[in-house]
Design a protein around this motif. Structure first.
Motif, PDB file in Angstrom:
ATOM      1  N   PHE A 129       0.839  -1.204   0.000  1.00 53.47           N
ATOM      2  CA  PHE A 129       0.000   0.000   0.000  1.00 53.47           C
ATOM      3  C   PHE A 129       0.874   1.253   0.000  1.00 53.47           C
ATOM      4  O   PHE A 129       1.472   1.604   1.021  1.00 53.47           O
ATOM      5  CB  PHE A 129      -0.922   0.009   1.228  1.00 53.47           C
ATOM      6  N   ASP A 130       0.907   1.927  -1.134  1.00 50.60           N
ATOM      7  CA  ASP A 130       1.746   3.129  -1.227  1.00 50.60           C
ATOM      8  C   ASP A 130       0.925   4.416  -1.344  1.00 50.60           C
ATOM      9  O   ASP A 130       1.469   5.497  -1.515  1.00 50.60           O
ATOM     10  CB  ASP A 130       2.743   3.017  -2.390  1.00 50.60           C
ATOM     11  N   GLY A 150       8.163  12.000   3.247  1.00 52.21           N
ATOM     12  CA  GLY A 150       8.579  11.968   1.844  1.00 52.21           C
ATOM     13  C   GLY A 150      10.074  11.725   1.695  1.00 52.21           C
ATOM     14  O   GLY A 150      10.519  11.269   0.632  1.00 52.21           O
ATOM     15  N   GLY A 151      10.874  11.988   2.744  1.00 54.62           N
ATOM     16  CA  GLY A 151      12.320  11.720   2.688  1.00 54.62           C
ATOM     17  C   GLY A 151      12.583  10.233   2.549  1.00 54.62           C
ATOM     18  O   GLY A 151      13.010   9.750   1.491  1.00 54.62           O
ATOM     19  N   ARG A 157       2.104   8.368  -1.489  1.00 52.49           N
ATOM     20  CA  ARG A 157       1.234   9.554  -1.568  1.00 52.49           C
ATOM     21  C   ARG A 157       0.178   9.484  -0.464  1.00 52.49           C
ATOM     22  O   ARG A 157      -0.267   8.396  -0.079  1.00 52.49           O
ATOM     23  CB  ARG A 157       0.600   9.644  -2.952  1.00 52.49           C
ATOM     24  N   PHE A 158      -0.196  10.671   0.012  1.00 52.59           N
ATOM     25  CA  PHE A 158      -1.045  10.750   1.203  1.00 52.59           C
ATOM     26  C   PHE A 158      -2.406  11.377   0.896  1.00 52.59           C
ATOM     27  O   PHE A 158      -2.506  12.320   0.101  1.00 52.59           O
ATOM     28  CB  PHE A 158      -0.364  11.604   2.271  1.00 52.59           C
ATOM     29  N   CYS A 159      -3.409  10.866   1.593  1.00 53.18           N
ATOM     30  CA  CYS A 159      -4.701  11.544   1.670  1.00 53.18           C
ATOM     31  C   CYS A 159      -4.804  12.090   3.086  1.00 53.18           C
ATOM     32  O   CYS A 159      -4.840  11.314   4.053  1.00 53.18           O
ATOM     33  CB  CYS A 159      -5.828  10.552   1.390  1.00 53.18           C
ATOM     34  N   LEU A 160      -4.792  13.397   3.227  1.00 55.21           N
ATOM     35  CA  LEU A 160      -4.822  14.011   4.561  1.00 55.21           C
ATOM     36  C   LEU A 160      -6.270  14.141   5.018  1.00 55.21           C
ATOM     37  O   LEU A 160      -7.083  14.771   4.337  1.00 55.21           O
ATOM     38  CB  LEU A 160      -4.204  15.409   4.526  1.00 55.21           C
ATOM     39  N   THR A 161      -6.585  13.562   6.163  1.00 58.81           N
ATOM     40  CA  THR A 161      -7.940  13.744   6.686  1.00 58.81           C
ATOM     41  C   THR A 161      -7.901  13.896   8.197  1.00 58.81           C
ATOM     42  O   THR A 161      -6.994  13.412   8.875  1.00 58.81           O
ATOM     43  CB  THR A 161      -8.900  12.582   6.333  1.00 58.81           C
ATOM     44  N   GLY A 162      -8.933  14.568   8.691  1.00 58.94           N
ATOM     45  CA  GLY A 162      -9.026  14.881  10.109  1.00 58.94           C
ATOM     46  C   GLY A 162      -8.693  16.350  10.309  1.00 58.94           C
ATOM     47  O   GLY A 162      -7.536  16.746  10.221  1.00 58.94           O
TER      48      GLY A 162
END
Ligand code: 3PG
Length: 213
Positions: A129-130, A150-151, A157-162
């Protein structure tokens, strides 16, 4: 129609704002999802946080065939199996466990586990899961966390939630490894319960606009 994980990622990359819906009422859910889609948000996460959530999910999938309907708050393998039965297009969890990650990887359902830091992310990557949900984004550091991760993990890749808002969305989406943001602000329970579809339409249109590249 069954979507591949890449189909979902491609759509999220275009819309960049994923509404998160919490409701136990089938009619309200259909009306809300329709309103969101008509106003520029054609993918939605319906959470499993209500007792009737699986029925809501199944009926919305049937009633809204042009919308990409996913399930959120998947905490167990039993829920994952039930979600697959509803015909949902994808699944999301707020966190990750070895058992759920293994089951999700084997299930074939496009799935996005939740992470709060590097160890979670390493577990996610062990299962392939990337693209992951960073949750709760505003508490764990939001774009600072996405940038730092990201380093060591340049391909994630991210989905930002909250805690995401329409105001914070454009800046969050500037971070290159942020695929999308998710949130409930455009379909809050107060407006759903009041049947205020006009207000939801206005919030959805503003959210879609905030997500534009
Ligand atoms: C989630 O499930 O990701 C969050 O509950 C959504 O957060 P929000 O309600 O703060 O938008």
């Amino acid at each position: 129609m069954a979507f591949t994980k890449q189909d979902i990622i491609t759509q999220l990359d275009q819309i960049r704002v994923l509404p998160i819906l919490v409701t136990d009422d089938v009619d309200q859910a259909i009306r809300c999802v329709t309103t969101l889609a008509e106003n520029g948000l054609p993918a939605v996460e319906i959470t499993l946080r209500t007792p009737n959530a699986m029925t809501v999910l199944r009926e919305v999938v049937k009633a809204c065939p042009t919308v990409t309907v996913g399930a959120g708050t998947i905490l167990t393998q039993a829920q994952l199996d039930a979600v697959k039965e509803t015909g949902a297009a994808f699944g999301i969890s707020p966190g990750i466990t070895p058992a759920l990650a293994k089951a999700a990887a084997e299930s074939g359902l496009p799935y996005f586990p939740g992470v709060g830091g590097a160890s979670d992310l390493m577990l996610a990557l062990e299962h392939g899961f990337d693209v992951v949900k960073l949750f709760p984004s505003d508490i764990v550091g939001s774009t600072k966390m996405a940038k730092a991760l990201g380093g060591p993990f340049p391909d994630v890749r991210f989905c930002l939630t909250g805690g995401v808002t329409v105001e914070s969305t454009p800046a969050l989406l500037q971070q290159p490894n942020v695929l999308c943001v998710g949130g409930s602000w455009m379909c809050p329970a107060s407006l759903i319960n009041a049947g205020d579809w006009t207000a939801i339409a206005t919030l959805a249109a503003a959210a879609a606009q905030a997500g534009k590249k």
